[in-house]
Design a protein around this motif. Structure first.
Motif, short mmCIF file in Angstrom:
data_model
loop_
_atom_site.label_atom_id
_atom_site.label_comp_id
_atom_site.label_asym_id
_atom_site.label_seq_id
_atom_site.Cartn_x
_atom_site.Cartn_y
_atom_site.Cartn_z
N ALA A 199 -8.69 -3.44 -6.54
CA ALA A 199 -9.43 -2.17 -6.60
C ALA A 199 -8.52 -0.99 -6.28
N GLN A 200 -7.67 -1.18 -5.29
CA GLN A 200 -6.75 -0.11 -4.89
C GLN A 200 -5.77 0.24 -6.01
N VAL A 201 -5.22 -0.84 -6.59
CA VAL A 201 -4.26 -0.60 -7.68
C VAL A 201 -4.94 0.17 -8.81
N ASN A 202 -6.16 -0.31 -9.14
CA ASN A 202 -6.89 0.36 -10.23
C ASN A 202 -7.16 1.83 -9.93
N GLU A 203 -7.46 2.10 -8.65
CA GLU A 203 -7.75 3.48 -8.28
C GLU A 203 -6.52 4.36 -8.52
N VAL A 204 -5.37 3.85 -8.07
CA VAL A 204 -4.11 4.61 -8.29
C VAL A 204 -3.87 4.80 -9.78
N MET B 153 0.83 -1.21 0.00
CA MET B 153 0.00 0.00 0.00
C MET B 153 0.86 1.26 0.00
N GLU B 154 1.83 1.22 0.86
CA GLU B 154 2.77 2.33 0.97
C GLU B 154 3.50 2.55 -0.35
N HIS B 155 3.87 1.43 -0.93
CA HIS B 155 4.56 1.44 -2.20
C HIS B 155 3.73 2.14 -3.28
N LEU B 156 2.41 1.77 -3.28
CA LEU B 156 1.49 2.38 -4.25
C LEU B 156 1.40 3.89 -4.08
N THR B 157 1.28 4.32 -2.82
CA THR B 157 1.20 5.75 -2.54
C THR B 157 2.46 6.45 -3.04
N LYS B 158 3.59 5.81 -2.81
CA LYS B 158 4.87 6.38 -3.26
C LYS B 158 4.88 6.58 -4.78
N ILE B 159 4.44 5.49 -5.45
CA ILE B 159 4.39 5.56 -6.92
C ILE B 159 3.53 6.75 -7.35
#
Ligand code: DAH
Length: 346
Positions: A58-63, A1-7
């Motif tokens: 769903a989270q990945v798609n949102e990002v 999750m943290e990784h996604l936010t970073k991206i």
């Protein structure tokens, strides 16, 4: 999750710093492409327990959508910026002076011709034209100048052949008009006939082998010499100023009887005498007279029932007097410095 936010954060910073559409396209490939970090994250989904997968997906798609949105927004901004830049570069400076189109002006002879036309149209006259290559019949015979008559010698003529010539005077048009009106059964004729005429002449300051005349012609019941005088007096005032008066001197033309030479009181000195009127106070402007009965009869009229007057003037002469021009050749040599001076008289 943290990784996604970073991206997402990184993408956001880079997208916002991006200054042109080409680099933005690169960023799109970098982040959302097959080898991009989002896809990488997606790949790790298979390692997750089954129940966690939908939420993760769903989270990945949102990002992914957020980055996509950021890219779109930036694209719109950049496109607008580019458009404004192009507009700025291609701006036409309307305050710069352009090329002024060259406007011609009327030739002085045309100005005088139109002025004469205006005066006579105002008096109810028609304007008529005729051919410049004319028959002997209308130029001479009908004007009461038969073959071998010495009066022909006064008008050195350019003959085309035995029967045709370059008209030597607009009187030829007068003869055609007389015939035409008679054929049409009209009882009143009022016409002027302006046009070019030709005579074999040595060209100098006051002579030209080609020049312009304007003929006037009135036929009807009880037309008298006083009508001619009234008409020409009106014309002289219009052409040369209200104070002008005219005088008749006896003269001779084959086609008129009596014939007169018409002088106008000098418009330069008012009649006192100057270099223009050669000290006489008078300037000769035209020839005129009562139409000879022979001329009326030849055109078909009954000279005991109708009468008429005619006059003929040189347009160059009128223009030279009006504008103070001392060389007739100035009219024909197309010197723009001369011609342009007449733009104020139109
Ligand atoms: N045709 C004459 C010429 O060229 C000018 C002229 C004189 C015309 C008297 C007329 C006229 O109509 O009545 O010299």
């Amino acid at each position: 999750m943290e990784h996604l936010t970073k991206i997402k954060e990184q993408a956001k910073t880079e997208i916002e710093a991006c200054e042109d559409n080409a680099s933005l396209q690169q960023l799109r490939i970098l982040y959302l492409g097959k080898k991009g970090p989002i896809q990488e994250v997606m790949k790790t989904m298979k390692d997750l327990p089954k129940e966690e997968r939908p939420a993760f997906g769903a989270q990945v798609n949102e990002v992914k959508n957020e980055i996509s949105q950021l890219l779109e927004e930036r694209k719109t901004i950049l496109e607008e910026k580019e458009m404004l830049e192009t507009m700025e570069q291609e701006r036409i400076d309307i305050t710069l002076s352009g090329y002024r189109p060259h406007m011609g002006n009327m030739h002085p002879l045309m100005i005088v011709q139109q002025e004469l036309e205006d005066i006579f149209i105002g008096l109810g006259y028609q304007v008529a034209e005729g051919p410049e290559v004319e028959c002997d019949l209308y130029n001479f015979e009908r004007a009461n100048i038969p073959k071998d008559h010495p009066a022909r010698d006064m008008q050195d003529t350019f003959f085309i052949n035995a029967e045709e010539l370059l008209r030597t005077h607009t009187t030829a048009v007068q003869m055609r008009q007389l015939e035409k009106y008679h054929e049409e059964g009209k009882e009143l004729i009022k016409v002027i006939c302006p046009g070019k005429v030709y005579r074999r002449d040595d060209d100098d300051a006051t002579h030209s082998h080609q020049f312009m005349q304007c003929e006037g012609l009135v036929v009807g019941k009880d037309i008298q010499l006083s009508d001619l005088k009234g008409t020409l007096s009106f014309m002289a005032k219009k052409m040369f100023g209200d104070k002008r008066i005219i005088r008749f001197r006896p003269s001779y033309f084959q086609f008129t009887e009596p014939s007169v030479e018409v002088d106008v009181s000098c418009h330069i000195c008012g009649g006192k005498g100057c270099h223009v009127c050669k000290g006489t106070g008078w300037i000769e402007i035209l020839g005129a007279g009562m139409i000879h009965p022979n001329v009326l009869e030849m055109a078909g009229f009954d000279s005991t029932k109708v009468s008429g007057f005619a006059f003929g003037m040189g347009i160059e002469r009128v223009a030279m007097l009006k504008y103070g021009i001392d060389d007739i050749r100035s009219f024909y040599t197309n010197d723009l410095r001369f011609l342009k001076m007449f733009n104020r008289f139109e």
